[in-house]
Scaffold this motif. Structure first.
Motif, PDB file in Angstrom:
ATOM      1  N   LEU A 110       1.454 -56.503 -60.509  1.00  0.00           N
ATOM      2  CA  LEU A 110       2.797 -55.748 -61.636  1.00  0.00           C
ATOM      3  C   LEU A 110       2.501 -55.172 -62.228  1.00  0.00           C
ATOM      4  N   ARG A 111       3.531 -53.885 -61.664  1.00  0.00           N
ATOM      5  CA  ARG A 111       3.514 -52.439 -63.009  1.00  0.00           C
ATOM      6  C   ARG A 111       4.386 -52.641 -64.291  1.00  0.00           C
ATOM      7  N   PRO A 112       4.054 -52.062 -65.243  1.00  0.00           N
ATOM      8  CA  PRO A 112       4.415 -52.535 -66.409  1.00  0.00           C
ATOM      9  C   PRO A 112       6.018 -50.951 -65.610  1.00  0.00           C
ATOM     10  N   GLY A 113       6.881 -51.653 -67.308  1.00  0.00           N
ATOM     11  CA  GLY A 113       8.836 -51.707 -66.899  1.00  0.00           C
ATOM     12  C   GLY A 113       9.804 -51.481 -65.182  1.00  0.00           C
ATOM     13  N   TYR A 114       8.387 -52.224 -65.062  1.00  0.00           N
ATOM     14  CA  TYR A 114       9.655 -52.869 -63.584  1.00  0.00           C
ATOM     15  C   TYR A 114      10.262 -54.205 -63.538  1.00  0.00           C
ATOM     16  N   SER A 115      10.589 -54.133 -62.731  1.00  0.00           N
ATOM     17  CA  SER A 115      11.683 -55.499 -61.600  1.00  0.00           C
ATOM     18  C   SER A 115      10.968 -56.017 -60.151  1.00  0.00           C
ATOM     19  N   TYR A 116      10.527 -56.493 -60.642  1.00  0.00           N
ATOM     20  CA  TYR A 116      10.270 -57.242 -58.585  1.00  0.00           C
ATOM     21  C   TYR A 116      11.220 -58.478 -58.167  1.00  0.00           C
ATOM     22  N   ASN A 117      11.528 -58.493 -57.218  1.00  0.00           N
ATOM     23  CA  ASN A 117      12.414 -59.538 -56.505  1.00  0.00           C
ATOM     24  C   ASN A 117      11.511 -60.874 -55.590  1.00  0.00           C
ATOM     25  N   VAL A 118      11.663 -61.647 -55.719  1.00  0.00           N
ATOM     26  CA  VAL A 118      10.243 -62.520 -55.452  1.00  0.00           C
ATOM     27  C   VAL A 118      11.251 -63.391 -54.407  1.00  0.00           C
ATOM     28  N   SER A 119      11.568 -63.140 -53.562  1.00  0.00           N
ATOM     29  CA  SER A 119      12.255 -63.686 -52.578  1.00  0.00           C
ATOM     30  C   SER A 119      11.971 -65.354 -52.130  1.00  0.00           C
ATOM     31  N   VAL A 120      12.843 -66.483 -52.012  1.00  0.00           N
ATOM     32  CA  VAL A 120      12.599 -67.518 -51.654  1.00  0.00           C
ATOM     33  C   VAL A 120      13.082 -68.925 -50.388  1.00  0.00           C
ATOM     34  N   SER A 121      12.780 -68.348 -49.263  1.00  0.00           N
ATOM     35  CA  SER A 121      13.182 -69.083 -48.520  1.00  0.00           C
ATOM     36  C   SER A 121      13.489 -71.232 -48.261  1.00  0.00           C
ATOM     37  N   VAL A 122      13.776 -71.790 -48.812  1.00  0.00           N
ATOM     38  CA  VAL A 122      13.007 -73.121 -48.781  1.00  0.00           C
ATOM     39  C   VAL A 122      14.611 -73.648 -47.104  1.00  0.00           C
ATOM     40  N   SER A 123      14.141 -73.779 -46.313  1.00  0.00           N
ATOM     41  CA  SER A 123      14.493 -74.432 -45.103  1.00  0.00           C
ATOM     42  C   SER A 123      13.708 -76.288 -45.085  1.00  0.00           C
ATOM     43  N   ALA A 124      15.016 -77.169 -43.982  1.00  0.00           N
ATOM     44  CA  ALA A 124      13.883 -78.842 -43.805  1.00  0.00           C
ATOM     45  C   ALA A 124      12.746 -78.142 -43.938  1.00  0.00           C
ATOM     46  N   ASP A 125      12.102 -77.750 -42.915  1.00  0.00           N
ATOM     47  CA  ASP A 125      10.794 -77.977 -42.678  1.00  0.00           C
ATOM     48  C   ASP A 125       9.867 -77.203 -42.577  1.00  0.00           C
ATOM     49  N   LYS A 126      10.499 -75.617 -43.832  1.00  0.00           N
ATOM     50  CA  LYS A 126       9.415 -74.619 -44.728  1.00  0.00           C
ATOM     51  C   LYS A 126       9.929 -74.061 -45.781  1.00  0.00           C
ATOM     52  N   VAL A 127       8.734 -73.580 -46.683  1.00  0.00           N
ATOM     53  CA  VAL A 127       9.005 -72.486 -47.735  1.00  0.00           C
ATOM     54  C   VAL A 127       8.621 -71.274 -47.604  1.00  0.00           C
ATOM     55  N   THR A 128       9.989 -70.010 -47.310  1.00  0.00           N
ATOM     56  CA  THR A 128       8.842 -69.123 -47.014  1.00  0.00           C
ATOM     57  C   THR A 128       8.940 -68.086 -48.692  1.00  0.00           C
ATOM     58  N   THR A 129       8.336 -67.686 -48.804  1.00  0.00           N
ATOM     59  CA  THR A 129       7.950 -66.596 -50.406  1.00  0.00           C
ATOM     60  C   THR A 129       7.483 -65.496 -49.714  1.00  0.00           C
ATOM     61  N   THR A 130       8.684 -64.189 -50.217  1.00  0.00           N
ATOM     62  CA  THR A 130       7.793 -62.541 -50.267  1.00  0.00           C
ATOM     63  C   THR A 130       8.078 -62.019 -51.572  1.00  0.00           C
ATOM     64  N   ILE A 131       7.545 -60.969 -51.875  1.00  0.00           N
ATOM     65  CA  ILE A 131       7.655 -60.466 -53.019  1.00  0.00           C
ATOM     66  C   ILE A 131       7.594 -58.908 -52.602  1.00  0.00           C
TER      67      ILE A 131
END
Length: 270
Positions: free
Chosen positions: A234-255
């Motif tokens: 995580l670099r100073p002064g920046y914004s990071y988007n974390v995408s979280v996909s929640v479905s009935a059978d799994k959770v997927t997370t990416t940054i």
């Protein structure tokens, strides 16, 4: 004729004596107009307060940690300019204001559910400044990191809160070096702010590398959903988007996605 001339001379002398010493104008207030790094517009709120140091050319301080309050367009307070208007100075400002002055150690709030403002450390500096009657334009740069958690919730679970796990909340800071994570501090849970109900959450954290970032999604009337993100920086002064996909059978997370400076909150819909 002589008497008349003498009367005029005395009158002229009296008038001259009254106008020899004009009163000097009182120095005006020091005002700062802020610009946020890469922001589309100002994003300080009315009532926000900064600390300001005024440093003269010889290194002496004319003002230390003067508190200036934002009124909608500029910061101002009781501080007035020095009378020697021909001498330049350097202005150093920071946000948020602290009674103890410019911080050498700064920690983000563990609970940011009511807003990230008090955790959003910013610096601004400008040299070659002369006393003037207009607000002095200063660029404020974010020293920490913004994390935005975006939920794609096809499972229909109502997420009421998001907590980040595994991040150190404390940094050693300086005007020259910015914010550097305090490696001796312990990791702490950080509760994010809900920006859009059940869709988007936001937190401000200290710049750092991590082996694993845990995310806890608090679901209404159900067990919490726990997921994680693998090693990243995580670099100073920046914004990071974390995408979280929640479905009935799994959770997927990416940054990832496009990384933009944290000042551009409005551009991100925050």
């Amino acid at each position: 004729m002589k008497k008349h001339f003498l009367f005029l001379s005395l009158a002229a002398l009296a008038f001259s004596a009254c106008t020899i010493e004009d009163p000097k104008p009182e120095p005006g207030k020091v005002m700062v107009e802020p610009v946020i790094t890469r922001a589309l517009s100002l994003n300080f709120n009315e009532g926000n307060k900064i600390g300001l140091d005024v440093i003269m050319a010889d290194g002496s301080k004319y003002a230390t940690n003067a508190g200036l309050t934002y009124s909608g367009s500029a910061f101002s307070g009781d501080l007035k300019w020095y009378a020697e208007g021909g001498e330049a100075c350097t202005l150093n400002a920071y946000f948020p204001y602290q009674e103890a002055g410019f911080p050498s150690v700064f920690s983000v709030a563990a609970d940011q559910s009511n807003g990230t403002e008090s955790s959003d450390l910013m610096f601004a500096t400008k040299s070659g400044v002369y006393p003037n009657s207009n607000p002095e334009l200063m660029v404020f740069r974010h020293q920490l990191v913004q994390i935005v958690i975006s939920l794609d919730n096809s499972a229909g679970a109502e997420v009421e809160g998001v907590t980040l796990r595994g991040l150190i909340p404390t940094a050693n800071v300086s005007l020259e070096g910015g914010a550097v994570v305090d490696a001796s501090a312990s990791a702490q849970d950080i509760k994010a702010e809900e920006v859009v109900a059940n869709q988007k959450f936001c937190a401000v954290v200290v710049p750092q590398s991590f082996a694993e970032l845990g995310l806890v999604l608090d679901v209404k009337d159900a067990a919490s959903i726990i997921t994680s993100i693998d090693e990243s920086e995580l670099r100073p002064g920046y914004s990071y988007n974390v995408s979280v996909s929640v479905s009935a059978d799994k959770v997927t997370t990416t940054i990832g996605g496009e990384i933009v400076h944290a000042g551009a909150r409005e551009a991100m819909g925050l």
